[in-house]
Design a protein around this motif. Structure first.
Motif, PDB file in Angstrom:
ATOM      1  N   LEU B  88      37.724  52.355  48.727  1.00 19.63           N
ATOM      2  CA  LEU B  88      37.103  52.176  50.042  1.00 19.63           C
ATOM      3  C   LEU B  88      37.973  52.746  51.150  1.00 19.63           C
ATOM      4  N   GLY B  89      37.359  53.569  51.978  1.00 16.27           N
ATOM      5  CA  GLY B  89      38.052  54.097  53.153  1.00 16.27           C
ATOM      6  C   GLY B  89      38.988  55.259  52.881  1.00 16.27           C
ATOM      7  N   ASP B 482      44.647  58.554  53.278  1.00 14.79           N
ATOM      8  CA  ASP B 482      43.775  57.838  54.214  1.00 14.79           C
ATOM      9  C   ASP B 482      44.262  58.181  55.612  1.00 14.79           C
ATOM     10  N   ARG B 497      40.187  45.410  50.835  1.00 16.24           N
ATOM     11  CA  ARG B 497      39.008  46.060  51.431  1.00 16.24           C
ATOM     12  C   ARG B 497      37.747  45.688  50.670  1.00 16.24           C
TER      13      ARG B 497
END
Lengths: 594, 594
Positions: B88-89, B482, B497
């Motif tokens: 995620l992300g 990221d 997350r």
């Protein structure tokens, strides 16, 4: 009884209307005959029926449609939808039936076409509020009842089991159940006779002239209805983008037999849709033929096999079924394991076997694993992951030509139009582009463009012999179910979840003196889902300093409004974090006064 | 120069080794001839080469392989991977090159097979640390240089442009670039001559006897190498599950022409992979033929078209290209718009058009939108969403038979084995099950099972004329990028997350008296991504009471250890929330002392 009389009067009136209508229709399309025309028929406003899709249009899932006529409502199907990827943490989606709740007294019944989740899954939720009498075929009803029992409301719901060919009077409506083929047994199309005319709802269907078990679709009935006159056809759009015909289930049967014949050594593990009873029957038959015992894994698979065999939909030869615990008592080449998980569901039995977290079954290199299924869009990656895990364990994975769709392709849909010759076409069961392609097909089949309707959820389509028009809009849409909460998660919550999932969050807590301008403690910075704090100490220390400066500035400027102080911290931290990391975590300032 | 002499000595030694090896191989497989056998050849330990995949195995993406021989290292490809759904992300994933950093002095060069992201995308990140001289064909190098410029390091990297047919000496290694076909122009296979023998690395390839532009794959070269003796073949496994041959790009050409001919009215909007230069060339040619101007949308599309036409890979007829702003100056039937977004990427141009957020292009019902692409697994749902949005706007969407793969199917892979007759087979470029299927295919093609190697990232495979064996393991894997952070997000952060994304969080803040047992403020409850607070006031009030009771109990029991108080709050809240909602939000107690 009163309903019956009313119905008969209605039918008389209907005949007159028919004659008027058919003359008109003839003039317009040139394709209808003038049978039944009478001289001097009084021209009056023909009866109308409202068709109100409350779900299931523009998406595959959450099918539910209301038919309304003379202040009576018939509901068809009541399904759930599985959450989209962006509905983080949501378990399932059920239709918003506000309109039905507001008109509960008008409802005469809930008729179900077949037992798939997208047609029955919302029943327990909706029945808690509406308690409609339900009408469905035997297997469908048994699957519904399993759900009602889980929710503890089986006793209070009136359940009416019907057979293919049955006609059921529900107030002003008469519903005939027509045998169709689909990827679950006992599917039905509906011929709904209303004062305005007959509406055919195909449910989900395909035309299988050679089903492995049971009868083929009752095409003669569609033809018969067509020759008598059909007001509207609501047909399955799922496969409208595919040319030709969907292959018969017999093709899968042959292929599975072939795989059994090829793999005489080692276990066979077959993942398929629990609800595909015919497929399961064939696997059991093949297993029996090749001298293999059958074990079943996965809660939904066990449930459906139990239900289907109790009802006689599944015939299991004696001594064929064994418990999974018993597998070890037989040589590998005498074992077939039927399992859930063909869509790569993380918690399903196959997934647990692949990840070595299944308590009873460990994959070994001599295993042959058959995916007798095709990926539902969106599941491709999860399925691929499981196939890789199985391959890493040395097992052979087979997935080619081991499944056929349960939905009609273009030529089958065309055939239904040719047989039923409807005045109006209302494509159902599809995403928007499927409905549009279906509309094109209907026009190709001779339906005038203005008689084809691609509806949206909540549209009120009013049809009569003369014309069809969207005349209104009622509340409709999806309600999110998260745990026990029905409807308590909406866009704000989902947006928060999305933001948290992408960048995590940073919390800045500060304790201020009540009525004073002194900082008693903090700001302290806590983060989750942002960075490894240990490796980012200087970043976090910087964040603390930035937040402190922001609060101090507020104190100096005599700002005591919490909202302004919070905004000030938020902005300062947000800028600082973006500059240093190019990330946008959620920033949550918390102020305490002592 | 010294390298050259060493190389020659090596070649002499190699010849002797060859003779020894071929005798042995003959005895084992019966398929090699005895050419070159000499009486009395001295038996000595043959030269070995190490093959160390640092990425790209067991996944499609992040391709990078090190070849090591006599303390010299050659690196092939340096790609990125796109994040999995559960990352995620995360923006992208680059390979962990710790092994190369520890052996930086041994590296002689970085050779690139072609310009796709999964082969060049990590170059700027890795070059910042290793600064290897790069060798690639012209278009490939230009695409690499675009990246280096974006990262501001173009000047400091040594870039060597080569042509197909060129042989490059890199220390002990000699690398020959062989023309192949792929879905990007200028792709090359590599024949890497090492003291231990010749290794062929196909890169990503297909066999296209009738490419739309340029030459077909240089099969003669593969045959020539095969007749001289090939130690190992490392071939593309992507399409090994598909029977037969991948269709020629010419098929797509014909289909696109057909669509142009069918749709003489309205605009054509064509989404394809930016890097598929031949496809873009064909679209431009068809546009020209049908009297349409071409506009280009999407940053990567503009970049590649600019680069490719500057280098002569794209020939754009005069007055064909226009700016998107100028579209309005032409009738719709004189417009073709080539755009990014064929994978449903949310920020790409096509997605913005579909969602009415594109500044310059609005979709109208007369538009024909062609997806000249196939979904990369995982993107199906996003693509489907965009197609639906386009259909809602009334546009026609065409996606059937408008794309062919760039990767070889089974028969093509077989042909490469037949031509090169390698001693060892090392399947590359595929998920684990592709590598396993490829291994089976290699065995079918006569490679002894013990000479086939399905490697994992970090494996050290040591090959010589006598035997091949995995002899070690080096650090390898993916590093998450990221924003500006490279490697500062790991499993703990991702798990947070994930938890936040599923259920949100509840924060309980409480202010305690320092050294005392008094609660000065709170507990206060703040939630995000959990429920609508306004509709759940009683739930939140209950949570406050539960937290208060937990803190009070700690105070009464004289517990002053923060960790214990926090645990106590956490447990109490967690139970309370689960009981009332069946949800598991992250619970974060924060204690302040004043």
């Amino acid at each position: 009884m009163r309903d019956n009389q009313q119905q008969q009067r209605q039918q008389v009136r209907q005949k007159k209307d028919n004659s008027t209508k058919e003359r008109r229709t003839y003039n317009r399309t040139g394709s209808h005959n003038q049978r039944g025309r009478r001289n001097g028929a009084v021209r009056r406003k023909p009866s109308s029926v409202k068709i109100i899709p409350l779900g299931g249009l523009g998406q595959i899932g959450m099918n539910i449609t209301a038919f309304e006529c003379n202040n009576q409502i018939l509901v068809v199907d009541c399904g759930l939808a599985f959450p989209d990827e962006d509905m983080l943490g949501i378990d399932l989606v059920i239709p918003d039936v506000t309109y039905l709740k507001e008109n509960a007294k008008k409802i005469r019944g809930l008729v179900i076409t077949h037992g798939h989740e997208d047609h029955i899954g919302a029943i327990p939720y909706i029945e808690k509020e509406l308690n409609m009498p339900i009408y469905a075929t035997k297997l469908t009803m048994a699957l519904i009842d399993n759900k009602l029992k889980e929710h503890g409301i089986s006793e209070q719901v009136q359940k009416n089991v019907v057979s293919h060919g049955d006609k059921v009077k529900l107030g002003i409506f008469e519903v005939e159940f027509i045998k169709t083929n689909h990827s679950i047994a006992d599917a039905a199309a509906l011929a709904i006779t209303t004062p305005a005319g007959v509406i055919i709802h195909t449910g989900d269907f395909k035309i299988d002239h050679t089903p492995l078990f049971g009868e083929a679709i009752d095409l003669a009935k569609f033809a018969e209805l067509g020759s008598k006159g059909v007001l509207a056809l609501m047909a399955d759009s799922t496969n409208v983008e595919r040319q030709g015909y969907t292959l018969s289930e017999k093709n899968v049967g042959k292929r599975l037999d072939g795989i059994f014949a090829e793999h005489l050594k080692g276990r066979m593990i077959i993942a398929t849709f629990a609800s595909n009873v015919d497929r399961v029957q064939h696997i059991i038959n093949s297993a029996h033929k090749y001298g293999r015992k059958v074990a079943v894994e996965g809660r939904s698979m066990v449930n459906i096999i139990t239900t289907a065999s109790e009802l006689g939909y599944l015939k299991i030869p004696k001594n064929t079924l064994i418990e999974t615990d018993q597998i070890k008592n037989y040589p590998d080449d005498q074992i077939v394991l039927i399992t859930t998980g063909s869509q790569g569901e993380q918690m399903a039995a196959l997934s647990r076997m692949a990840n070595s977290t299944h308590r009873k079954v460990s994959i070994v290199p001599s295993d042959t694993i058959i995916f007798s299924s095709s990926p539902i869009p969106g599941n491709e990656k999860n399925i691929s992951k499981i196939m890789n895990e199985l391959a890493i364990k040395g097992a052979k994975v087979v997935f080619q030509d081991t499944h056929v769709s349960g939905h009609a392709c273009r030529e089958e849909i065309r055939l239904i139009y040719a047989l039923t010759k409807p005045k109006y076409a209302i494509p159902v069961h599809g995403e928007y582009r499927h409905l549009m392609r279906h509309k094109e097909l209907a026009i190709e089949m001779g339906i005038p463009k203005e008689n084809t309707f691609v509806l949206a959820e909540g549209d009120v389509l009013e049809l009569n012999k003369r014309q069809g028009k969207v005349t209104g809009k009622v509340q409709a849409g999806g309600i999110l179910v998260d745990g026990l909460g029905v409807g308590d998660v909406g866009n704000i919550v989902l947006n928060d979840r999305k933001m948290l999932s992408q960048n995590g969050l940073i919390i800045a807590t500060v304790t201020l003196q009540r009525h004073g301008r002194q900082i008693l403690a903090g700001p302290d910075i806590v983060s989750r889902g942002f960075v490894y704090v240990r490796e980012s100490e200087s970043l976090m220390e910087g964040a603390r300093e930035v937040a402190l400066a922001a609060v101090e500035e507020c104190m100096e400027r005599n700002i005591s409004d919490w909202a302004r102080i919070k905004n000030s911290i938020k902005e300062a931290l947000s800028n600082y974090i973006w500059k240093n990391t190019k990330r946008n975590p959620m920033i949550l300032p918390i102020i305490t006064e002592v």
